[in-house]
Design a protein around this motif. Sequence first.
Motif, PDB file in Angstrom:
ATOM      1  N   SER A 129       0.924  -1.361  -0.118  1.00  0.00           N
ATOM      2  CA  SER A 129      -0.018  -0.016  -0.061  1.00  0.00           C
ATOM      3  C   SER A 129       1.076   1.231  -0.091  1.00  0.00           C
ATOM      4  O   SER A 129       1.896   1.376   0.863  1.00  0.00           O
ATOM      5  CB  SER A 129      -0.854   0.109   1.021  1.00  0.00           C
ATOM      6  N   PHE A 130       0.622   2.368  -0.966  1.00  0.00           N
ATOM      7  CA  PHE A 130       1.272   3.407  -0.770  1.00  0.00           C
ATOM      8  C   PHE A 130       0.764   4.439   0.194  1.00  0.00           C
ATOM      9  O   PHE A 130       1.225   5.538   0.351  1.00  0.00           O
ATOM     10  CB  PHE A 130       1.259   4.145  -2.325  1.00  0.00           C
ATOM     11  N   PHE A 131      -0.697   4.139   0.735  1.00  0.00           N
ATOM     12  CA  PHE A 131      -1.142   5.157   1.327  1.00  0.00           C
ATOM     13  C   PHE A 131      -0.881   4.824   2.836  1.00  0.00           C
ATOM     14  O   PHE A 131      -0.419   5.710   3.450  1.00  0.00           O
ATOM     15  CB  PHE A 131      -2.892   4.783   1.363  1.00  0.00           C
ATOM     16  N   LEU A 132      -1.055   3.731   3.359  1.00  0.00           N
ATOM     17  CA  LEU A 132      -0.808   3.285   4.618  1.00  0.00           C
ATOM     18  C   LEU A 132      -0.952   1.762   4.826  1.00  0.00           C
ATOM     19  O   LEU A 132      -1.693   1.035   4.412  1.00  0.00           O
ATOM     20  CB  LEU A 132      -1.913   3.872   5.815  1.00  0.00           C
ATOM     21  N   SER A 133       0.353   1.228   5.274  1.00  0.00           N
ATOM     22  CA  SER A 133       0.409  -0.442   5.401  1.00  0.00           C
ATOM     23  C   SER A 133       0.648  -0.650   6.797  1.00  0.00           C
ATOM     24  O   SER A 133       0.706   0.159   7.867  1.00  0.00           O
ATOM     25  CB  SER A 133       1.642  -0.479   4.430  1.00  0.00           C
ATOM     26  N   ASP A 134       0.791  -1.943   7.041  1.00  0.00           N
ATOM     27  CA  ASP A 134       1.458  -2.418   8.021  1.00  0.00           C
ATOM     28  C   ASP A 134       2.581  -3.045   8.382  1.00  0.00           C
ATOM     29  O   ASP A 134       2.954  -3.812   9.207  1.00  0.00           O
ATOM     30  CB  ASP A 134       0.462  -3.713   8.339  1.00  0.00           C
ATOM     31  N   PHE A 135       3.505  -2.209   7.593  1.00  0.00           N
ATOM     32  CA  PHE A 135       4.828  -2.569   8.005  1.00  0.00           C
ATOM     33  C   PHE A 135       5.481  -2.062   9.141  1.00  0.00           C
ATOM     34  O   PHE A 135       6.429  -2.533   9.562  1.00  0.00           O
ATOM     35  CB  PHE A 135       5.754  -2.270   6.508  1.00  0.00           C
ATOM     36  N   ALA A 136       5.037  -0.834   9.463  1.00  0.00           N
ATOM     37  CA  ALA A 136       5.820  -0.306  10.515  1.00  0.00           C
ATOM     38  C   ALA A 136       5.345  -0.782  12.102  1.00  0.00           C
ATOM     39  O   ALA A 136       4.456  -1.583  12.137  1.00  0.00           O
ATOM     40  CB  ALA A 136       5.489   1.403  10.567  1.00  0.00           C
ATOM     41  N   ASN A 137       5.730  -0.240  13.053  1.00  0.00           N
ATOM     42  CA  ASN A 137       5.520  -0.801  14.356  1.00  0.00           C
ATOM     43  C   ASN A 137       3.975  -0.115  14.701  1.00  0.00           C
ATOM     44  O   ASN A 137       3.254   0.593  13.931  1.00  0.00           O
ATOM     45  CB  ASN A 137       6.370   0.026  15.399  1.00  0.00           C
ATOM     46  N   TYR A 185       8.461   5.087  14.037  1.00  0.00           N
ATOM     47  CA  TYR A 185       9.208   4.145  14.857  1.00  0.00           C
ATOM     48  C   TYR A 185      10.539   4.092  13.820  1.00  0.00           C
ATOM     49  O   TYR A 185      10.912   2.672  13.798  1.00  0.00           O
ATOM     50  CB  TYR A 185       8.689   3.154  15.418  1.00  0.00           C
ATOM     51  N   ASN A 186      11.216   4.674  13.409  1.00  0.00           N
ATOM     52  CA  ASN A 186      12.206   4.299  12.222  1.00  0.00           C
ATOM     53  C   ASN A 186      11.832   3.539  11.196  1.00  0.00           C
ATOM     54  O   ASN A 186      12.591   2.820  10.656  1.00  0.00           O
ATOM     55  CB  ASN A 186      13.473   3.997  13.158  1.00  0.00           C
ATOM     56  N   GLN A 187      10.718   3.545  10.619  1.00  0.00           N
ATOM     57  CA  GLN A 187      10.335   2.559   9.549  1.00  0.00           C
ATOM     58  C   GLN A 187       9.065   3.199   8.670  1.00  0.00           C
ATOM     59  O   GLN A 187       8.429   4.178   9.382  1.00  0.00           O
ATOM     60  CB  GLN A 187       9.407   1.217  10.214  1.00  0.00           C
ATOM     61  N   PRO A 188       9.110   3.070   7.304  1.00  0.00           N
ATOM     62  CA  PRO A 188       8.177   3.547   6.596  1.00  0.00           C
ATOM     63  C   PRO A 188       6.669   3.099   7.019  1.00  0.00           C
ATOM     64  O   PRO A 188       6.284   2.198   7.459  1.00  0.00           O
ATOM     65  CB  PRO A 188       8.623   2.951   5.198  1.00  0.00           C
ATOM     66  N   LEU A 189       5.601   4.082   6.836  1.00  0.00           N
ATOM     67  CA  LEU A 189       4.533   4.120   6.980  1.00  0.00           C
ATOM     68  C   LEU A 189       3.659   3.287   5.874  1.00  0.00           C
ATOM     69  O   LEU A 189       2.446   2.750   6.072  1.00  0.00           O
ATOM     70  CB  LEU A 189       3.911   5.353   7.443  1.00  0.00           C
ATOM     71  N   ALA A 190       4.271   3.313   4.929  1.00  0.00           N
ATOM     72  CA  ALA A 190       3.572   2.544   3.442  1.00  0.00           C
ATOM     73  C   ALA A 190       4.500   1.683   2.875  1.00  0.00           C
ATOM     74  O   ALA A 190       4.570   0.592   3.689  1.00  0.00           O
ATOM     75  CB  ALA A 190       3.416   4.087   2.412  1.00  0.00           C
ATOM     76  N   HIS A 191       5.213   1.812   1.802  1.00  0.00           N
ATOM     77  CA  HIS A 191       5.915   0.785   1.246  1.00  0.00           C
ATOM     78  C   HIS A 191       7.211   0.536   1.930  1.00  0.00           C
ATOM     79  O   HIS A 191       8.146   1.558   2.252  1.00  0.00           O
ATOM     80  CB  HIS A 191       6.239   1.039  -0.252  1.00  0.00           C
ATOM     81  N   PRO A 192       7.701  -0.684   2.424  1.00  0.00           N
ATOM     82  CA  PRO A 192       8.977  -0.812   2.982  1.00  0.00           C
ATOM     83  C   PRO A 192      10.167  -0.211   2.206  1.00  0.00           C
ATOM     84  O   PRO A 192      11.205  -0.226   3.018  1.00  0.00           O
ATOM     85  CB  PRO A 192       8.709  -2.557   2.931  1.00  0.00           C
ATOM     86  N   LEU A 193      10.053  -0.346   1.139  1.00  0.00           N
ATOM     87  CA  LEU A 193      11.164   0.235   0.366  1.00  0.00           C
ATOM     88  C   LEU A 193      11.292   1.479   0.082  1.00  0.00           C
ATOM     89  O   LEU A 193      12.166   2.368  -0.258  1.00  0.00           O
ATOM     90  CB  LEU A 193      11.331  -0.198  -1.210  1.00  0.00           C
TER      91      LEU A 193
END
Length: 561
Positions: free
Chosen positions: A241-249, A426-434
Amino acid sequence: MKNNFPLLIFFAVCFSIHLVKGQGTEIPLNGDSYHLLDRFSIKYGKVLPVFSSNSKPFSRKAAAEYAQAIQRANITGDKRFDYNLSYQFLENSEWLEDTIIKSKSPFLKVIYPEPANFFSVNTGGFILKANPVLHFQLGGEKDGGELRFINTRGVELRGYIKKRVGFYTYVADNQMRNMTYMQEDIVAQPQAVPGEGFYKEFRETGVDYFTARGYVVFNVLDHIDISLGHGKNFFGNGIRSFFLSDFANNYFYMKLRTTIWRITYTNLFTEMIGTYTRGGDRLLPKKYGAFHHLNINITHWLDIGFFEAIIFERENQYELQYLNPIIFYRAIEQSLGSPDNALVGMDYKMNLARSLQLYGQVLFDEFNFTQIKERNGWWANKLAMQYGLKYIDMFSLSHLDFQFEFNWARPYMYTHNTLATSYTHYNQPLAHPLGANFRELMFQLRYQILKQLTARAMLMHTVKGTDSGNTNWGGNIFKPNVNANGSLAVQQEFGNEMTQGIKNKILFFDLLVSYQIKHQLFFDFNLIARKLTSDVEARDNTQFYAGFGMRLNIPYRAWWY
């Protein structure tokens, strides 16, 4: 007004509690229910009620009602179809109409009184379902030396009080030593476990972390659900997702979901953690977010969605003006002097021929139409796009499903004037992990071989541009656009191209074979191959991993990046 966010939450609860009429908890993200409900909507959407899938997680109540609509429509299939429908009934049994699912012979009369729940209470006014959570995985990496493992033990609770208030909590203790690329990533820039955050070192090369999620949810005037919690959300129909994903904390949020006619409107107000460096105990910097997503089911086969988000920093307070649930955020941001990071986007989903789904997203961070027309590679034309296709029962082979997805993001996407207002948590992307400055192709094949046996293969090819030394080619979203003296911090103002800088090519293959021996108890075989080829030869590496595992009441977690 200091610390006003908790106070606003308190007033929202006090206002709503007198109006609540009952609402279901949500299905944890990435579970099998998401794929199964997606299949049902593609194949039978024309004869079933509208099911909105752009805003996740899904409500258990909505999933149960959709499964019962299939049953009432007298739709039939093979044994795998019946098994998948039964899976939805077992998962969401508290919302079935006039149906009680009980085990034939519960252990000691209290253990597994229902096939899907270790412990269950239903007094009419109070419902509680409790389940243990376990994940054990062992494997080895070629030339990786030490044993790779995942060790998770926890508990999951959900329930309702007088059909007025729903609640959910998940807690788990975890130890993990994952593949080499993840170990290197954790101790490098993120300084956090992907999707989790804080960690302690475990046996030198492993990590030890604690996971906690939870929320309360209630319904207002039959159409508006309010959730207060600590967890994650996802907007879109794709793998990414480019909007909001579940990759971050996980993060603290208040969510309003309004469902009227064919419209689903989601408001999300969040408190997050800014960029930080690991160290001693201290209060980490806070940042805030506000998100709107409006989805309209134009017909039974076409969904159109509109999205906007704002990321901002204030000193220990929430910006009250962003709490307006319907106003255009960009207008507010400009009225405040444009200090915040505003993004707008659009998504779509089309179900065709009872076997195909086309979907996609486009997201604008900053852009200037004059500069776009001139095609001069202006750095601030920041754009990301997704194109996807799902093909179920591929080549008329029942339960063979294919998914293709193409994602790309221009350099400097998601970045802003300061680290605090970047699209991160938290030092992680909110959308795409890359992050940004990449192209990505994803191919996923999933085959339900037998009722309880499923194989899923993922092939991913990515090209990403990165930095060297003090350069800033737009791939690192944790670098600000502006220096302390106000000058641009980008590598060049014009002439920017996709994947500029040092090119890194990643070829990633992941095979998962799962056998579900009983409801939510899986035995897994996992095979992973990852090859990185870079313009800087010293970065090149190839990794192979194979492992076996057991999962109970926890979805399989993929580490595709």
